[in-house]
Design a protein around this motif. Sequence first.
Motif, PDB file in Angstrom:
ATOM      1  N   UNK A   1       0.842  -1.201   0.000  1.00  0.00           N
ATOM      2  CA  UNK A   1       0.000   0.000   0.000  1.00  0.00           C
ATOM      3  C   UNK A   1       0.874   1.247   0.000  1.00  0.00           C
ATOM      4  N   UNK A   2       1.952   1.228   0.787  1.00  0.00           N
ATOM      5  CA  UNK A   2       2.858   2.368   0.844  1.00  0.00           C
ATOM      6  C   UNK A   2       3.495   2.628  -0.518  1.00  0.00           C
ATOM      7  N   UNK A   3       3.857   1.584  -1.217  1.00  0.00           N
ATOM      8  CA  UNK A   3       4.464   1.738  -2.539  1.00  0.00           C
ATOM      9  C   UNK A   3       3.446   2.073  -3.621  1.00  0.00           C
ATOM     10  N   UNK A   4       2.169   1.973  -3.313  1.00  0.00           N
ATOM     11  CA  UNK A   4       1.128   2.300  -4.274  1.00  0.00           C
ATOM     12  C   UNK A   4       0.788   1.168  -5.216  1.00  0.00           C
ATOM     13  N   UNK A   5       1.222  -0.039  -4.918  1.00  0.00           N
ATOM     14  CA  UNK A   5       0.937  -1.178  -5.775  1.00  0.00           C
ATOM     15  C   UNK A   5      -0.420  -1.795  -5.484  1.00  0.00           C
ATOM     16  N   UNK A   6      -0.944  -1.518  -4.311  1.00  0.00           N
ATOM     17  CA  UNK A   6      -2.250  -2.028  -3.892  1.00  0.00           C
ATOM     18  C   UNK A   6      -3.024  -0.862  -3.308  1.00  0.00           C
ATOM     19  N   UNK A   7      -4.305  -0.780  -3.621  1.00  0.00           N
ATOM     20  CA  UNK A   7      -5.131   0.285  -3.065  1.00  0.00           C
ATOM     21  C   UNK A   7      -5.648  -0.134  -1.701  1.00  0.00           C
ATOM     22  N   UNK A   8      -5.585   0.791  -0.766  1.00  0.00           N
ATOM     23  CA  UNK A   8      -6.131   0.524   0.557  1.00  0.00           C
ATOM     24  C   UNK A   8      -7.640   0.590   0.478  1.00  0.00           C
ATOM     25  N   UNK A   9      -8.295  -0.292   1.195  1.00  0.00           N
ATOM     26  CA  UNK A   9      -9.751  -0.274   1.221  1.00  0.00           C
ATOM     27  C   UNK A   9     -10.218   0.929   2.014  1.00  0.00           C
ATOM     28  N   UNK A  10     -11.159   1.620   1.437  1.00  0.00           N
ATOM     29  CA  UNK A  10     -11.723   2.771   2.125  1.00  0.00           C
ATOM     30  C   UNK A  10     -12.991   2.329   2.836  1.00  0.00           C
ATOM     31  N   UNK A  11     -13.178   2.794   4.051  1.00  0.00           N
ATOM     32  CA  UNK A  11     -14.411   2.405   4.736  1.00  0.00           C
ATOM     33  C   UNK A  11     -15.619   2.996   4.021  1.00  0.00           C
ATOM     34  N   UNK A  12     -16.681   2.238   3.998  1.00  0.00           N
ATOM     35  CA  UNK A  12     -17.885   2.710   3.331  1.00  0.00           C
ATOM     36  C   UNK A  12     -18.472   3.862   4.120  1.00  0.00           C
ATOM     37  N   UNK A  13     -18.971   4.873   3.399  1.00  0.00           N
ATOM     38  CA  UNK A  13     -19.550   6.010   4.117  1.00  0.00           C
ATOM     39  C   UNK A  13     -20.797   5.584   4.884  1.00  0.00           C
ATOM     40  N   UNK A  14     -20.975   6.229   6.010  1.00  0.00           N
ATOM     41  CA  UNK A  14     -22.147   5.904   6.806  1.00  0.00           C
ATOM     42  C   UNK A  14     -23.388   6.415   6.088  1.00  0.00           C
ATOM     43  N   UNK A  15     -24.473   5.653   6.170  1.00  0.00           N
ATOM     44  CA  UNK A  15     -25.682   6.089   5.475  1.00  0.00           C
ATOM     45  C   UNK A  15     -26.221   7.370   6.102  1.00  0.00           C
ATOM     46  N   UNK A  16     -26.748   8.217   5.231  1.00  0.00           N
ATOM     47  CA  UNK A  16     -27.313   9.462   5.722  1.00  0.00           C
ATOM     48  C   UNK A  16     -28.662   9.180   6.358  1.00  0.00           C
ATOM     49  N   UNK A  17     -28.986   9.887   7.399  1.00  0.00           N
ATOM     50  CA  UNK A  17     -30.285   9.643   8.032  1.00  0.00           C
ATOM     51  C   UNK A  17     -31.405  10.072   7.106  1.00  0.00           C
ATOM     52  N   UNK A  18     -32.558   9.413   7.200  1.00  0.00           N
ATOM     53  CA  UNK A  18     -33.673   9.787   6.326  1.00  0.00           C
ATOM     54  C   UNK A  18     -34.147  11.200   6.648  1.00  0.00           C
ATOM     55  N   UNK A  19     -34.710  11.881   5.657  1.00  0.00           N
ATOM     56  CA  UNK A  19     -35.173  13.239   5.907  1.00  0.00           C
ATOM     57  C   UNK A  19     -36.274  13.235   6.965  1.00  0.00           C
ATOM     58  N   UNK A  20     -36.273  14.270   7.739  1.00  0.00           N
ATOM     59  CA  UNK A  20     -37.246  14.363   8.817  1.00  0.00           C
ATOM     60  C   UNK A  20     -38.639  14.584   8.238  1.00  0.00           C
ATOM     61  N   UNK A  21     -39.622  14.019   8.903  1.00  0.00           N
ATOM     62  CA  UNK A  21     -41.010  14.188   8.491  1.00  0.00           C
ATOM     63  C   UNK A  21     -41.436  15.631   8.767  1.00  0.00           C
ATOM     64  N   UNK A  22     -42.423  16.120   8.039  1.00  0.00           N
ATOM     65  CA  UNK A  22     -42.879  17.479   8.307  1.00  0.00           C
ATOM     66  C   UNK A  22     -43.350  17.615   9.747  1.00  0.00           C
ATOM     67  N   UNK A  23     -43.129  18.777  10.272  1.00  0.00           N
ATOM     68  CA  UNK A  23     -43.499  19.001  11.667  1.00  0.00           C
ATOM     69  C   UNK A  23     -45.014  18.931  11.835  1.00  0.00           C
ATOM     70  N   UNK A  24     -45.477  18.533  13.011  1.00  0.00           N
ATOM     71  CA  UNK A  24     -46.916  18.419  13.220  1.00  0.00           C
ATOM     72  C   UNK A  24     -47.623  19.769  13.156  1.00  0.00           C
ATOM     73  N   UNK A  25     -46.869  20.869  13.225  1.00  0.00           N
ATOM     74  CA  UNK A  25     -47.493  22.188  13.167  1.00  0.00           C
ATOM     75  C   UNK A  25     -47.970  22.526  11.755  1.00  0.00           C
TER      76      UNK A  25
END
Length: 136
Positions: free
Chosen positions: A71-95
């Motif tokens: 990996x240091x020499x650049x012959x192999x790519x390091x695995x990147x951690x998968x991004x954490x999923x984004x939280x779902x959009x919030x529901x409209x407020x009850x108001x």
Amino acid sequence: MIRTFMGAVMAGLAFMAGLWLMIAPFALGAQPENASWSSATTSQFWTGLGVAVVALAGVAAFVIAIRDELVTRGLVEARKPEPEPTPPPAAPSPETSSSELATLLAPLVEALREDLNHRPGRRNGSAPLVGTEENR
């Protein structure tokens, strides 16, 4: 890099030597088949098990070191951690009132009605499908 590779090979050979120590009394006939283990057999087996475990840990360490070097020499790519999923959009407020919701949905309903009106053999009424609170 060669030293690390040779270390992995030597640790692999030590692992095989440990396995040989474990099976040698049985393979060479020093231990009778249905008899309890002699002290020599017990000693060889547990010594071989210890050597095999330490050698296996050495093989793992050398393999990790080889991968890091690649990996240091650049012959192999390091695995990147998968991004954490984004939280779902919030529901409209009850108001949110129903009139606001009707205002937001009115263009969608009208577009659907236009689509239905353009189908052959089917006609809908001409009044708006969604009314506001003032008209109710």
